[in-house]
Write an enzyme that holds these catalytic residues in place. Structure first.
Site, short mmCIF file in Angstrom:
data_model
loop_
_atom_site.label_atom_id
_atom_site.label_comp_id
_atom_site.label_asym_id
_atom_site.label_seq_id
_atom_site.Cartn_x
_atom_site.Cartn_y
_atom_site.Cartn_z
N LYS A 119 10.49 -105.17 -23.90
CA LYS A 119 10.44 -105.83 -22.58
C LYS A 119 10.84 -107.30 -22.69
O LYS A 119 11.53 -107.83 -21.83
CB LYS A 119 9.04 -105.72 -21.98
CG LYS A 119 8.75 -104.32 -21.48
CD LYS A 119 7.84 -104.31 -20.26
CE LYS A 119 7.87 -102.91 -19.65
NZ LYS A 119 7.09 -102.78 -18.45
N LYS A 200 13.48 -93.24 -23.04
CA LYS A 200 12.30 -92.71 -22.35
C LYS A 200 12.47 -92.85 -20.83
O LYS A 200 12.94 -93.88 -20.37
CB LYS A 200 11.08 -93.51 -22.80
CG LYS A 200 9.79 -93.19 -22.08
CD LYS A 200 8.70 -94.18 -22.44
CE LYS A 200 8.69 -95.39 -21.53
NZ LYS A 200 7.81 -95.32 -20.37
N LYS A 203 9.90 -96.15 -15.10
CA LYS A 203 9.97 -96.58 -13.71
C LYS A 203 11.03 -97.65 -13.56
O LYS A 203 11.84 -97.62 -12.65
CB LYS A 203 8.63 -97.17 -13.26
CG LYS A 203 7.50 -96.16 -13.22
CD LYS A 203 6.37 -96.75 -12.38
CE LYS A 203 5.03 -96.55 -13.06
NZ LYS A 203 4.69 -97.65 -13.98
N1 AQP Z 1 8.79 -90.83 -20.18
C1 AQP Z 1 7.49 -90.61 -20.28
N2 AQP Z 1 7.04 -89.45 -20.83
C2 AQP Z 1 5.71 -89.21 -20.94
N3 AQP Z 1 4.76 -90.07 -20.51
C3 AQP Z 1 5.16 -91.23 -19.95
N4 AQP Z 1 4.50 -92.29 -19.44
C4 AQP Z 1 5.39 -93.21 -19.02
N5 AQP Z 1 6.64 -92.79 -19.23
C5 AQP Z 1 6.54 -91.56 -19.82
C6 AQP Z 1 3.06 -92.39 -19.34
O1 AQP Z 1 2.72 -92.63 -17.99
C7 AQP Z 1 1.60 -93.50 -17.91
C8 AQP Z 1 1.90 -94.69 -17.03
O2 AQP Z 1 2.84 -95.53 -17.70
P1 AQP Z 1 3.48 -96.83 -17.08
O3 AQP Z 1 2.76 -97.24 -15.84
O4 AQP Z 1 3.63 -97.84 -18.16
O5 AQP Z 1 4.88 -96.24 -16.67
P2 AQP Z 1 6.36 -96.50 -17.18
O6 AQP Z 1 7.21 -95.49 -16.51
O7 AQP Z 1 6.40 -96.57 -18.66
O8 AQP Z 1 6.56 -97.91 -16.52
P3 AQP Z 1 7.57 -99.07 -16.72
O9 AQP Z 1 6.97 -100.27 -16.11
O10 AQP Z 1 8.90 -98.64 -16.21
O11 AQP Z 1 7.65 -99.30 -18.24
P4 AQP Z 1 8.91 -99.32 -19.17
O12 AQP Z 1 10.08 -99.70 -18.37
O13 AQP Z 1 8.53 -100.30 -20.20
O14 AQP Z 1 9.02 -97.94 -19.75
C9 AQP Z 1 1.26 -93.89 -19.35
O15 AQP Z 1 0.25 -93.03 -19.83
C10 AQP Z 1 2.54 -93.61 -20.08
O16 AQP Z 1 2.33 -93.33 -21.44
#
Ligand code: AQP
Length: 351
Positions: A119, A200, A203
């Site tokens: 990040k 991965k 969001k």
């Molecule tokens: N791709 C994924 N596969 C499985 N589990 C996932 N989680 C997130 N992405 C995956 C799990 O969802 C929960 C919430 O995580 P978050 O709010 O951090 O969501 P995100 O999609 O990772 O959000 P961001 O802000 O977009 O983060 P970046 O861009 O850094 O990836 C958690 O339990 C997470 O493990």
């Protein structure tokens, strides 16, 4: 099954940023719901975590997203009678405990976090909050004497850091914290983007990259379009062990959502081609998400209902958080004197 009262404590949360996607559902929310009767559960909307990149914060949108995520928890099957659902910023103890934990956490520990590194590489200036994010997460978890944290694989390192922080605090000041463990799905703990099987599903990327993610509220047409457009390869390999990362991602989604065994799935897709596989994956995703979307729309029509649930959730969470924080304050030698029940004659201050 454990006796009532002897159940393990579960805590987990999602940031109210962007659209919740299929990865969030498979890695986190579906696990929460599947295990809901087995554990005591606390599910939080972690809005303080959504402030770490200040330039991206839109206050009105953040409030709206916080409501949306709460409504989605319920729509996915979180039952407020069985689980506590609340918003992180409604309980000041999260920020207070974070400060105390900051003081037992070395900078080296948090600088090693891979999520921080990736990040930080994407923003021009890195806030202290972005670096401190995992310590706030540790406070969230430790306040509720959590045994298990159901999360996707991307969060495993943060839960391990939480355990290290808890151990260090307990050693320095005395037993305050339960040592938590991550609860990961055997399959589906890391759902990859449909546009790029090496990234991965997230969001933030879903917001800027069409075809990357499926939102939990997307229409059937959008879901079909995204899955039919998913990257694959030029072979016809549909065996889990030999498939390319992109095809394995599709097979994993199918496996988790269909409930069928690997042998059945491999036999079912043998020699049928990727177009057939994609259509079938789209069908299981649509069938799983359609009732969630309908329930969400229903919940959203009654704003007062959701507000009551969040208020009641905050009251219940507050009782637990308050008692942990008081205990921690006692151990480190800070906090209100009132807890020691000193009788003060009125009017003596300053004389
Ligand atoms: N791709 C994924 N596969 C499985 N589990 C996932 N989680 C997130 N992405 C995956 C799990 O969802 C929960 C919430 O995580 P978050 O709010 O951090 O969501 P995100 O999609 O990772 O959000 P961001 O802000 O977009 O983060 P970046 O861009 O850094 O990836 C958690 O339990 C997470 O493990």
């Amino acid at each position: 099954m454990p006796e009532a009262g002897n159940k393990k404590q579960v805590f987990s949360g999602v940031q109210p940023t962007g659209k919740l996607h299929l990865g969030n559902y498979i890695g986190a929310l579906s696990q929460w719901v599947e295990n809901q009767t087995r554990y005591d559960n606390i599910f939080c909307i972690v809005d303080l975590h959504a402030l770490t990149i200040a330039e991206a914060v839109r206050p009105a949108l953040l409030r709206e997203k916080t409501r949306e995520v709460a409504a989605l928890y319920l729509a996915c099957g979180v039952d407020p009678e069985k689980s506590i659902v609340f918003v992180q910023s409604h309980i000041p103890a999260h920020a207070e405990l974070t400060w105390i934990l900051n003081c037992v956490t070395t900078v080296g520990w948090i600088e090693r976090m891979t999520q921080y590194k990736s990040k930080a590489a994407q923003v021009e200036s890195v806030s202290t909050g972005l670096l401190d994010y995992p310590v706030l997460q540790a406070a969230d978890i430790l306040l509720y004497r959590t045994d298990l944290v159901p999360v996707g694989e991307d969060q495993k390192q943060h839960i391990e850091l939480t355990a290290d922080i808890a151990h260090r605090f307990n050693r320095l000041f005395g037993e305050a914290f339960v040592i938590p463990q991550p609860l990961l799905r055997a399959e589906g703990a890391r759902i990859m983007g449909f546009d790029d099987p090496m990234t991965k599903m997230s969001k933030s990327r879903g917001e800027i990259q069409k075809g990357h993610a499926i939102g939990l509220l997307d229409s059937a047409d959008t879901i079909r379009e995204v899955i039919l457009g998913a990257v694959t390869d030029s072979s016809m390999e549909t065996h889990f062990d030999h498939a390319s990362p992109a095809v394995r991602n599709l097979l994993t989604i199918y496996e988790v959502l269909s409930g069928r065994t690997r042998l059945e799935i491999e036999a079912h897709f043998e020699g049928k081609g990727y177009n057939y596989l994609k259509r079938e994956v789209a069908d299981v995703v649509i069938n799983r998400l359609a009732p969630i979307r309908n329930r969400y729309l229903e919940i959203n029509r009654d704003r007062a209902y959701l507000e009551c649930i969040l208020q009641r959730g905050a009251e219940r969470a507050w009782t637990i958080a308050e008692s942990t924080l008081r205990h921690v304050q006692e151990l480190v030698g800070i906090g209100p004197w009132a807890s020691r029940k000193t009788d003060c004659p009125p009017g003596n201050i300053g004389r």
